[in-house]
Design an enzyme around this catalytic site. Structure first.
Site, PDB file in Angstrom:
ATOM      1  N   LYS A 113      12.321 -13.693  26.546  1.00  0.00           N
ATOM      2  CA  LYS A 113      12.109 -15.168  26.663  1.00  0.00           C
ATOM      3  C   LYS A 113      11.034 -15.358  28.205  1.00  0.00           C
ATOM      4  O   LYS A 113      10.469 -16.280  28.202  1.00  0.00           O
ATOM      5  CB  LYS A 113      13.431 -16.081  26.699  1.00  0.00           C
ATOM      6  CG  LYS A 113      14.269 -15.678  25.836  1.00  0.00           C
ATOM      7  CD  LYS A 113      14.062 -16.801  24.578  1.00  0.00           C
ATOM      8  CE  LYS A 113      15.333 -16.787  23.591  1.00  0.00           C
ATOM      9  NZ  LYS A 113      15.376 -15.679  22.812  1.00  0.00           N
TER      10      LYS A 113
HETATM   11  C1  LIG Z   1      15.546 -15.377  21.502  1.00  0.00           C
HETATM   12  C2  LIG Z   1      15.889 -14.103  21.168  1.00  0.00           C
HETATM   13  C3  LIG Z   1      15.446 -13.196  19.864  1.00  0.00           C
HETATM   14  C4  LIG Z   1      14.980 -14.187  19.011  1.00  0.00           C
HETATM   15  O1  LIG Z   1      13.540 -14.606  19.016  1.00  0.00           O
HETATM   16  P1  LIG Z   1      13.201 -15.862  18.184  1.00  0.00           P
HETATM   17  O2  LIG Z   1      11.922 -16.182  18.507  1.00  0.00           O
HETATM   18  O3  LIG Z   1      14.158 -17.050  18.159  1.00  0.00           O
HETATM   19  O4  LIG Z   1      12.941 -15.323  16.827  1.00  0.00           O
HETATM   20  C5  LIG Z   1      15.727 -11.930  19.448  1.00  0.00           C
HETATM   21  N1  LIG Z   1      16.041 -11.087  20.420  1.00  0.00           N
HETATM   22  C6  LIG Z   1      16.310 -11.627  21.836  1.00  0.00           C
HETATM   23  C7  LIG Z   1      16.793 -10.645  22.883  1.00  0.00           C
HETATM   24  C8  LIG Z   1      16.268 -12.949  22.005  1.00  0.00           C
HETATM   25  O5  LIG Z   1      16.629 -13.460  23.428  1.00  0.00           O
END
Ligand SMILES: *Cc1c(COP(=O)(O)O)cnc(C)c1O
Length: 495
Positions: A113
């Site tokens: 993120k």
């Molecule tokens: C948010 C997240 C995901 C999922 O990503 P999306 O963009 O919602 O598909 C996968 N792994 C981790 C560790 C995340 O924080």
């Protein structure tokens, strides 16, 4: 270039308006009207650039109204060495057999993120200036874990923004909670809600739709904004790392110009893998997009049948950031595949809201079937993969990344497809110490933050600095509130 609503393509706005609005007025998502093509020598040009320079080159194709000088400053600050602990920002680790792991967790909160949430504040504040908005943005976030901390860290001390994060009191891990309640910064607030994630999320939605609260905020010089993954300002920075990974493969001589690659992405809300699809639409030679899910396998079924059906049990898994039954960003894929036929997308979304289900047109399903491939993995196999990858390659992965490795292994076994593949690694294993230690066969798992040291000792790998520092950090935000009191907490946070 303009942005249009996925539910009504006669609604258009500029890039900066799309970033401020987050959502279209009709409830649709904002999507680029056309996909800019990479210039024909673009990949060659970017081959020898730094990650920051590549980010400027790519984002510039989408951001009319922003200058290269602005973008250069944003990328230098967002992806600087004081925020990322690896000079490549998104390093690509070769694991043999044409498999490369793209590590997206070298930012300040150790989850992918950060790749977008370090950039979003710069895009948002510049957009406010461009649109002569002089109120302060009050960013509200409801989080089930990773997003809250990444948003806090991104917006910390950013002028003309305040951020307030709500998390479910008993719904996040001990490490995730500690990461949030120790957050530094003058413009941040964190609040535990007595309830589950849905309570926190519905509370935020209620606040957004309360006219009286909006009025009170306006009087005090604030307006509400959001940092969730449907904002265009979060998707755009994610396109960069797919193109960057391809350029790294070229530079390292692992592939030649024009060679196709596959990507395999652990998926929840469909934001990360959608960015890979956008990169493909721009002309990046991607063949298959492999969508990896945990036991909440609604996307696996969709890719295999063309029927999206959320009417199924919800599973709490050891890859919690993928515990999702409605993947919001899928709406943008449907819009892109339907070549901009917004009424069709609107009909699917109405059906989803009314019945929890929709089925796409056969032509559209055919496109999905040829470009995507879906698979899922349960917790038992997730642990098994963590252990196998550790024992065979001394490479430590977190449970989300492990889901992707499992799905890729089965895809390769079933199809014999040996195309070089980028597997996306979305979190540091040190964010999920308990599950990783359990997978490695540890019997006595320590409670609290000391578990970070335990994983470090078990593997001989040092924990990322921001997680190691948690032990000595001070708790700033204590206590909890009833879910009925969230609006009051918003007003109090401004004092
Ligand atoms: C948010 C997240 C995901 C999922 O990503 P999306 O963009 O919602 O598909 C996968 N792994 C981790 C560790 C995340 O924080």
């Amino acid at each position: 270039m303009h942005y249009v609503s996925t539910r009504n393509d006669t609604f258009t706005c500029s890039a900066s308006e799309a970033i401020i609005k987050g959502l279209a007025p009709d409830g649709g998502l904002l999507a680029p009207e056309v996909f800019p093509r990479l210039p024909h020598n673009g990949l060659e040009t970017m081959r020898d650039m730094s990650y920051q320079q590549r980010a400027v080159y790519i984002m510039n194709l989408f951001l009319e109204g922003f200058t290269v000088a602005e973008l250069t400053r944003f990328t230098r600050e967002a992806y600087g060495s004081d925020h990322f602990d690896h000079p490549s920002i998104a390093p690509l680790v070769p694991l043999g057999d044409g498999v490369f792991c793209l590590e997206l967790w070298h930012g300040p909160t150790c989850a992918f993120k950060d790749m977008a949430l370090q950039m979003l504040p710069y895009l948002l504040t510049a957009s406010l200036t461009k649109n002569r908005e002089n109120k302060t943005a009050l960013i509200l976030v409801a989080t089930s874990g990773d997003t809250g901390k990444a948003a806090l860290e991104g917006f910390r001390d950013v002028p003309r923004t305040n951020i307030l994060v709500f998390y479910p009191q008993n719904g996040v891990s001990a490490i995730q909670e500690l990461q949030m309640v120790t957050q530094m910064g003058k413009n941040v607030a964190v609040c535990a809600v007595e309830g589950n994630f849905d309570d926190a999320q519905s509370g935020v939605k209620r606040i957004f739709s309360s006219a009286t609260l909006r009025e009170k905020l306006t009087e005090q010089g604030f307006f509400l904004s959001s940092a969730n993954s449907i904002n265009w300002g979060r998707l755009l920075p994610q396109i960069v790392y797919y193109i960057s990974a391809y350029c790294d493969l070229l530079r390292e001589g692992k592939i030649s110009a024009g060679n196709k690659i596959n990507v395999c992405v652990p998926t929840g809300n469909f934001g990360n893998i959608l960015s890979a699809y956008y990169a493909k639409r721009m002309g990046l030679p991607i063949d298959r997009l492999i969508c990896a899910s945990n036991e909440n396998n609604v996307l696996t079924d969709f890719i295999q049948t063309g029927i999206y059906d959320r009417n199924r049990p919800f599973h709490n898994t050891i890859s919690p950031s993928m515990d999702i039954l409605v993947s919001s960003n899928l709406e943008r894929l449907l819009f892109a595949l339907a070549r901009g036929r917004a009424p069709e997308v609107r009909a699917y979304m109405e059906s989803l809201a009314e019945t929890g289900r929709y089925q796409v047109r056969p032509e559209l399903f055919k496109e999905i079937e040829t470009q995507f491939c879906g698979g899922y993995c349960n917790d038992k196999n997730t642990r098994l993969v963590i252990r196998q990858v550790w024992e065979s390659a001394r490479y430590l992965i977190d449970p989300h990344t492990a889901v992707a490795f499992n799905v890729l292994a089965r895809y390769r076994a079933e199809t014999g497809d040996r195309t070089p593949t980028v597997v996306v690694s979305t979190a540091s294993p040190f964010k999920f110490c308990d599950s990783v230690l359990e997978a490695l066969g540890e019997q006595n798992i320590t409670k609290g933050v000391e578990v970070i040291d335990q994983l470090s000792q078990h593997t001989g790998i040092p924990a990322p600095a921001p997680l190691a520092a948690l032990k000595n950090s001070t708790v700033r935000f204590k206590g909890s509130i009833a879910k009925e009191d969230m609006a009051e907490a918003v007003l109090k946070s401004l004092l």
